[in-house]
Design an enzyme around this catalytic site. Structure first.
Site, PDB file in Angstrom:
ATOM      1  N   LYS A 270     -46.180  15.355 -39.500  1.00  0.00           N
ATOM      2  CA  LYS A 270     -45.902  16.781 -39.308  1.00  0.00           C
ATOM      3  C   LYS A 270     -47.206  17.580 -39.250  1.00  0.00           C
ATOM      4  O   LYS A 270     -47.413  18.397 -38.353  1.00  0.00           O
ATOM      5  CB  LYS A 270     -45.011  17.272 -40.456  1.00  0.00           C
TER       6      LYS A 270
ATOM      7  N   ARG B  58     -43.849  21.756 -47.492  1.00  0.00           N
ATOM      8  CA  ARG B  58     -43.042  20.667 -46.919  1.00  0.00           C
ATOM      9  C   ARG B  58     -43.784  19.355 -46.988  1.00  0.00           C
ATOM     10  O   ARG B  58     -44.989  19.313 -46.754  1.00  0.00           O
ATOM     11  CB  ARG B  58     -42.760  20.914 -45.437  1.00  0.00           C
TER      12      ARG B  58
ATOM     13  N   GLY C 224     -35.294  13.961 -44.003  1.00  0.00           N
ATOM     14  CA  GLY C 224     -34.516  14.377 -45.168  1.00  0.00           C
ATOM     15  C   GLY C 224     -34.781  13.577 -46.433  1.00  0.00           C
ATOM     16  O   GLY C 224     -34.110  13.753 -47.435  1.00  0.00           O
TER      17      GLY C 224
ATOM     18  N   MET D 127     -37.630  13.352 -48.255  1.00  0.00           N
ATOM     19  CA  MET D 127     -38.493  13.951 -49.265  1.00  0.00           C
ATOM     20  C   MET D 127     -38.252  15.450 -49.318  1.00  0.00           C
ATOM     21  O   MET D 127     -37.386  15.980 -48.656  1.00  0.00           O
ATOM     22  CB  MET D 127     -39.931  13.595 -48.977  1.00  0.00           C
TER      23      MET D 127
ATOM     24  N   ARG E  20     -42.717  16.292 -32.773  1.00  0.00           N
ATOM     25  CA  ARG E  20     -43.150  14.897 -32.931  1.00  0.00           C
ATOM     26  C   ARG E  20     -42.544  14.108 -31.779  1.00  0.00           C
ATOM     27  O   ARG E  20     -41.593  14.575 -31.119  1.00  0.00           O
ATOM     28  CB  ARG E  20     -42.695  14.320 -34.260  1.00  0.00           C
TER      29      ARG E  20
ATOM     30  N   HIS F 184     -28.007  15.245 -39.809  1.00  0.00           N
ATOM     31  CA  HIS F 184     -28.566  14.168 -40.625  1.00  0.00           C
ATOM     32  C   HIS F 184     -27.986  12.814 -40.212  1.00  0.00           C
ATOM     33  O   HIS F 184     -28.711  11.844 -39.997  1.00  0.00           O
ATOM     34  CB  HIS F 184     -28.267  14.451 -42.106  1.00  0.00           C
TER      35      HIS F 184
ATOM     36  N   ARG G 124     -36.939 -33.717 -31.263  1.00  0.00           N
ATOM     37  CA  ARG G 124     -37.370 -34.081 -32.619  1.00  0.00           C
ATOM     38  C   ARG G 124     -36.514 -35.234 -33.138  1.00  0.00           C
ATOM     39  O   ARG G 124     -35.276 -35.177 -33.067  1.00  0.00           O
ATOM     40  CB  ARG G 124     -37.228 -32.881 -33.554  1.00  0.00           C
TER      41      ARG G 124
ATOM     42  N   GLU H  11     -45.074 -28.795 -41.012  1.00  0.00           N
ATOM     43  CA  GLU H  11     -44.128 -28.015 -41.811  1.00  0.00           C
ATOM     44  C   GLU H  11     -44.267 -28.287 -43.297  1.00  0.00           C
ATOM     45  O   GLU H  11     -43.426 -27.888 -44.094  1.00  0.00           O
ATOM     46  CB  GLU H  11     -42.687 -28.242 -41.331  1.00  0.00           C
TER      47      GLU H  11
ATOM     48  N   SER I 210     -46.113 -28.574 -33.600  1.00  0.00           N
ATOM     49  CA  SER I 210     -45.175 -27.467 -33.563  1.00  0.00           C
ATOM     50  C   SER I 210     -44.980 -27.021 -35.008  1.00  0.00           C
ATOM     51  O   SER I 210     -44.561 -27.825 -35.859  1.00  0.00           O
ATOM     52  CB  SER I 210     -43.854 -27.909 -32.943  1.00  0.00           C
TER      53      SER I 210
ATOM     54  N   GLY J 175     -43.333 -25.811 -38.060  1.00  0.00           N
ATOM     55  CA  GLY J 175     -41.967 -25.632 -38.562  1.00  0.00           C
ATOM     56  C   GLY J 175     -42.056 -24.631 -39.694  1.00  0.00           C
ATOM     57  O   GLY J 175     -42.161 -24.993 -40.867  1.00  0.00           O
ATOM     58  N   THR J 176     -42.019 -23.384 -39.329  1.00  0.00           N
ATOM     59  CA  THR J 176     -42.288 -22.355 -40.338  1.00  0.00           C
ATOM     60  C   THR J 176     -41.128 -22.147 -41.310  1.00  0.00           C
ATOM     61  O   THR J 176     -41.303 -21.489 -42.329  1.00  0.00           O
ATOM     62  CB  THR J 176     -42.656 -21.019 -39.662  1.00  0.00           C
TER      63      THR J 176
ATOM     64  N   ASP K 203     -39.506 -24.776 -42.936  1.00  0.00           N
ATOM     65  CA  ASP K 203     -39.886 -25.648 -44.049  1.00  0.00           C
ATOM     66  C   ASP K 203     -41.229 -25.237 -44.644  1.00  0.00           C
ATOM     67  O   ASP K 203     -41.420 -25.292 -45.855  1.00  0.00           O
ATOM     68  CB  ASP K 203     -39.953 -27.112 -43.588  1.00  0.00           C
TER      69      ASP K 203
ATOM     70  N   CYS L 186     -41.583 -23.515 -33.946  1.00  0.00           N
ATOM     71  CA  CYS L 186     -40.154 -23.611 -33.660  1.00  0.00           C
ATOM     72  C   CYS L 186     -39.290 -23.193 -34.842  1.00  0.00           C
ATOM     73  O   CYS L 186     -38.083 -23.350 -34.817  1.00  0.00           O
ATOM     74  CB  CYS L 186     -39.789 -25.012 -33.190  1.00  0.00           C
TER      75      CYS L 186
ATOM     76  N   TYR M  37     -47.063 -21.432 -27.389  1.00  0.00           N
ATOM     77  CA  TYR M  37     -45.681 -20.994 -27.153  1.00  0.00           C
ATOM     78  C   TYR M  37     -44.948 -20.728 -28.469  1.00  0.00           C
ATOM     79  O   TYR M  37     -45.371 -21.182 -29.527  1.00  0.00           O
ATOM     80  CB  TYR M  37     -44.910 -22.029 -26.325  1.00  0.00           C
TER      81      TYR M  37
HETATM   82  C1  PEP Z   1     -38.682 -25.727 -39.481  1.00  0.00           C
HETATM   83  O1  PEP Z   1     -38.758 -26.289 -40.567  1.00  0.00           O
HETATM   84  O2  PEP Z   1     -39.267 -24.666 -39.216  1.00  0.00           O
HETATM   85  C2  PEP Z   1     -37.845 -26.304 -38.432  1.00  0.00           C
HETATM   86  C3  PEP Z   1     -37.810 -25.778 -37.224  1.00  0.00           C
HETATM   87  O3  PEP Z   1     -37.073 -27.341 -38.781  1.00  0.00           O
HETATM   88  P1  PEP Z   1     -35.648 -27.217 -39.465  1.00  0.00           P
HETATM   89  O4  PEP Z   1     -35.327 -25.755 -39.575  1.00  0.00           O
HETATM   90  O5  PEP Z   1     -34.716 -27.967 -38.631  1.00  0.00           O
HETATM   91  O6  PEP Z   1     -35.924 -27.855 -40.784  1.00  0.00           O
HETATM   92 MG    MG Z   2     -38.075 -28.326 -40.714  1.00  0.00          MG
END
Ligand code: PEP
Ligand code: MG
Length: 902
Positions: free
Chosen positions: A27, A96, A105, A107, A340, A456, A635, A767, A786, A788-789, A791, A854, A874
């Site tokens: 503001k 204000r 609204g 604050m 704004r 609101h 896999r 992973e 790859s 494996g986020t 795990d 993945c 990727y």
């Molecule tokens: C992972 O662990 O990120 C993964 C893709 O494998 P999954 O979810 O099948 O364990």
């Molecule tokens: Mg996994």
């Protein structure tokens, strides 16, 4: 936050600009920008967020603040030719809040500061209007009492209602000066009895207390909840704007309004907004009285209207975007109180971005920054089926699009309670206020009977991406009796209603939904170039083309069958990043896996594997065909084997009952033994992934053979299979080397037998923390990684992903330990740092190492930006998220263009 001696804590509106949002809040920065553009902004100054941070950290305002405020107040008084609270002609100010990100609204605001028992008379004389002066004074005591002194606001409301009842009137404008004088007395009594102190008569004390209250409101419950919902960091603090008052409640030639430079729902240019004659400040936004459309202002006050239209054009050209505006007209003179870059619906965001490109105001890279993956995801939600038999109840204003169905509830508490027990609810209110936030979050949609597009309910719902219909005036909402009546039809709490936020229509019962046109477009069933293609689809098509042109990240799909693969391809997937083969062992095939697990001899095991081989091969042939010419990462089997066996309790009961009847089944007994043998306390950390492949002879090689034979078959059929074999849950390079050696033997054998050179890439998932930490070694044996986020997140945090989200994540989110689940958005500092280092270490060993992700994060907008930044090749995500990932990959590339070296 410690104080720096030379730090400046107060800026006059003439000193700032729109790029100082961190310091002056949105503001304050925009008031400064408008001041510098020469627009009519009432003079004032802004106290910085830095001052707020010092206060929040230490509990005390910075030592230098008081003097700085005094100096700026002096300057303001000189400019205005009157002093704050001066008895014969008081300068009044508003105080204000204004944080970096708009928190509508959430604050506090206090208007009319400077009024006292004495100066109220001075104001009456100057304005020539006693009623106005006393009304302003009672508003000050009410707002100040509630927000600064913490008095329950209901007490003031009740006193106001009683005054109206006593006079037998319904609206507050029917109260005259003497009624309001009495009310002021009453309000002061309330303050005294509730707080033990008198309402402060010293104007400077009023101002200082109000400033402190605004600082404190940053940590109010409503503000905290809103920030969590909107992912706004908790440590930004708020700025405070002190602005000389102008009055919209000085009679019929005054008023206040809200305007948009374009329709925030459709993006179309035109006159959009609401105006309320003879009203002050928040009356419009709060939706308390019904407004008239902004276009009507032309006949009420043509001069102000024309000036406003011109200012709107100036602002839109200057900000190169849709702006929203708050303005006040004081006795025929127009004042700008706020502007704004306005919130908008998802559809409008896409349309406006392309419209602005066509107008030559922004380029394609900028257009990409004007939309988000979350908005695209919203556009992919289904809509109501227009052909369905429906019972229409009424119609309101289409305030925030979407198709929402749920049980009617009439208060926030019930909305939250019912939604916690799994019910879908529609929150129905006369109007909402910030206390309804919990209920709005819990509801599928929001329906109100009062208030316009800027009420609101509308503003907050749009911000949340929640369906909202507001101002449906035919509805008589009776919150006490928990029901509403619409043209004779009574809707009780619990009755199902459907609301359409794109048309404003309200229906009784459940209306069926159909796919959104944006999905029809991605599916290829609607073409952007067709004559009848809708404007939204054309805009989405153009923005997606910009994103595809600039993005560096490729986007693949997590898909295990030809149907998903084909859809993913239509949605723009450039291959499969994860085919989870365990999904191929379900249904009837489960018994075959059972046989494998129960095999006592090599022969029995061989036989079980032999039976599985042709089925696996057929799966892969279909998959490679669907993704012909594009990479498919298969896999090998990951989950613990007991997942393929019956439930231990059920089976135990069955066997026990059978034994009691003396007809125990031999197979069941063997199964039960196997279930016991394989039972694990922590299966996710047990015998799964590569470990399984190493201890069950022939399992992985059967899968590798199926892949190799399928690839050979496709090649012979003149196809172009690009299979990649991926090993799960590797912790050390030795595991990978052993599997690799065995796999290579099988592949060589299939190549020799078929005479087809297969060129199958072999890589691993990263992973486990150990895999990430030893990525340099693992890359010796892997052609790709790859991440494996899923795990990796659970093992880095030590969280079981199947358990913790339901158990204690809510508490963690409430305590602000994290703003969002780390399973949803990558934890950059922890998990992300392992990804970043492992990517670099892997590439140091093998410069052409292909890198992807993945886990679920592959389709999450914020995480996609992170993966772009760390240089992955990727992301892979579920088919439905592919457009979102494409768009975000494009946005990430456009943001970092020029500085990107990979
Ligand atoms: C992972 O662990 O990120 C993964 C893709 O494998 P999954 O979810 O099948 O364990
Ligand atoms: Mg996994």
């Amino acid at each position: 936050m410690s104080e720096n001696k030379d730090q400046k804590f107060v800026y006059d509106f003439t000193e700032g600009n729109k790029d100082l949002k961190d310091l002056l809040g949105g503001k304050g920065a925009n008031l400064a920008e408008m001041t510098n553009l020469g627009l009519p902004v009432p003079p004032g100054f802004t106290i910085t967020t830095e001052a707020c941070k010092v206060y929040l950290d230490s509990g005390e305002e910075p030592a230098a603040l008081r003097d700085e405020v005094s100096a700026h107040l002096d300057a303001l008084e000189q400019r205005m030719g009157k002093k704050l609270g001066q008895t014969d002609d008081p300068l009044l100010v508003s105080v204000r809040s204004g944080a970096k990100f708009s928190m509508p609204g959430m604050m506090d605001t206090v208007l009319n500061i400077g009024l006292s028992d004495k100066s109220v008379e001075g104001l009456a004389g100057q304005a020539g209007d006693e009623r106005f002066a006393w009304d302003s004074y009672r508003r000050l005591i009410q707002m100040f009492g509630k927000t600064v002194l913490g008095v329950d606001g209901e007490l003031f409301e009740e006193a106001l209602d009683e005054a109206k009842e006593a006079k037998k009137v319904t609206v507050d404008t029917d109260l005259d000066a003497s009624d309001l004088k009495k009310l002021v007395k009453q309000f002061k009594k309330i303050v005294k009895s509730e707080t033990g102190r008198d309402f402060p008569q010293d104007p400077r004390e009023q101002m200082d207390l109000a400033i402190k209250a605004v600082f404190d409101s940053w940590n109010g419950d409503r503000a905290k909840l809103y920030r969590r919902q909107e992912r706004i960091p908790g440590d930004l603090g708020t700025a405070v704007n002190v602005c000389s008052m102008v009055f919209g409640n000085l009679g019929p030639d005054s008023g206040t309004g809200v305007a948009f430079t374009r329709d925030p729902a459709s993006g179309h240019q035109g006159v959009y907004g609401d105006y309320l004659q003879n009203a002050q400040g928040e009356d419009v936004v709060a939706g308390i009285r019904n407004t008239v459309p902004l276009a009507d202002l032309e006949s009420i006050d043509k001069k102000s209207y024309d000036q406003l239209m011109q200012i709107m054009e100036t602002l839109e050209t200057h900000y190169k975007d849709l702006c929203d505006i708050e303005f006040t007209i004081e006795r025929g003179r127009l004042w700008m109180l706020q502007t704004r870059v306005g919130k908008r619906t998802a559809g409008a965001a896409f349309r406006i971005a392309t419209q602005l490109v066509d107008q030559g105001l922004i380029d394609e890279a900028e257009a990409l920054q004007r939309v988000t993956g979350a908005q695209l995801a919203q556009l992919m939600f289904p809509r109501f089926d227009e052909a369905a038999q429906v019972e229409k109840l009424g119609r309101g204003i289409a305030a925030s699009p979407g198709a929402a169905v749920g049980k009617a509830v009439f208060d926030s508490y019930t909305a939250v309670k019912w939604s916690r027990s799994g019910e879908k609810v529609i929150l129905i209110r006369r109007e909402t206020n910030p206390d309804d936030l919990d209920g709005m979050i819990a509801a599928e949609g929001i329906l109100t009977s009062r208030g316009g597009k800027t009420s609101h309910a509308a503003v907050v719902a749009r911000g949340m991406g929640k369906t909202c219909v507001c101002g449906a005036e035919e509805l008589e909402v009776d919150t006490k009796r928990r029901r509403m009546t619409v043209n004779g039809t009574v809707v009780e709490e619990g009755d199902v209603v459907s609301i359409d936020g794109s048309t404003g229509k309200v229906y009784l019962g459940e209306v069926p939904v159909v796919p959104s046109p944006v999905v029809e477009y991605f599916e290829g069933r609607m073409h952007a170039g067709a004559d009848d293609a809708d404007e939204l689809v054309q805009a989405v098509h153009r923005i997606m083309a910009y994103a595809d042109r600039v993005r560096r990240l490729r986007v693949r799909a997590n898909a295990d069958n030809a149907e998903d693969a084909l859809r993913a391809r239509r949605f723009g997937a450039q291959g499969i990043g994860l085919c989870r083969t365990e999904h191929m062992f379900l249904g009837e095939r489960r018994e075959m896996v059972e046989k494998l697990i129960l095999a006592d001899t090599d022969d029995e095991r061989e036989e079980a594997l032999k039976a599985l081989l042709p089925l696996q091969k057929k799966d892969f042939v279909e998959l490679f065909e669907a993704m012909d010419g594009l990479p498919v990462t298969v896999r090998l089997l990951d989950p613990p084997l007991h997942e393929f066996l019956p439930d231990i309790t059920e089976l135990s009961v069955r066997v026990a009952l059978a034994e009691a009847r003396k007809d125990a089944n031999e197979n069941d007994l063997r199964l039960l033994q196997a279930v016991h043998r394989l039972h694990e306390q922590n299966p996710m950390l047990g015998l799964r992934g590569v470990r399984l492949g190493l201890v069950i002879p022939g399992l992985f090689t059967m899968q590798v053979r199926a892949i190799a034979e399928a690839a050979a078959e496709r090649r012979n059929a003149k196809g172009d299979p690009r299979a990649e074999i991926m090993i799960p849950l590797v912790g050390t390079v030795q595991e990978l080397e052993i599997v690799r050696e065995e796999a290579e033997e099988v592949i060589a054998e299939v190549e020799a037998r078929t005479g087809v050179e297969l060129k199958l890439a072999l890589g691993t998932m990263i992973e486990l923390p150990r895999a990430a930490l030893t990525a340099a070694q693992i890359a010796e044996a892997a052609e790709f990684f790859s991440f494996g986020t899923n795990d990796l997140t659970q093992t880095v945090w030590g969280f079981s992903r199947d358990d913790v989200e339901a158990s204690f994540f809510t508490a963690y989110l409430e305590k602000g330990i994290f703003g969002v689940s780390p399973f949803e958005t990558i934890d950059k500092d922890g998990v992300g740092s392992l990804v970043r280092n492992a990517a670099a270490a892997g590439r140091a060993t093998r410069p052409d190492l292909k890198l992807g992700v993945c886990g679920e994060h592959g389709g999450d907008p914020e995480s996609v930006h992170f993966f772009h930044e760390v240089g992955l090749d990727y992301v892979s995500c579920s088919p439905f998220r592919i457009p979102v990932a494409r768009l975000e990959a494009g946005r990430a590339a456009a943001q970092s263009s020029g500085s990107d070296s990979r």
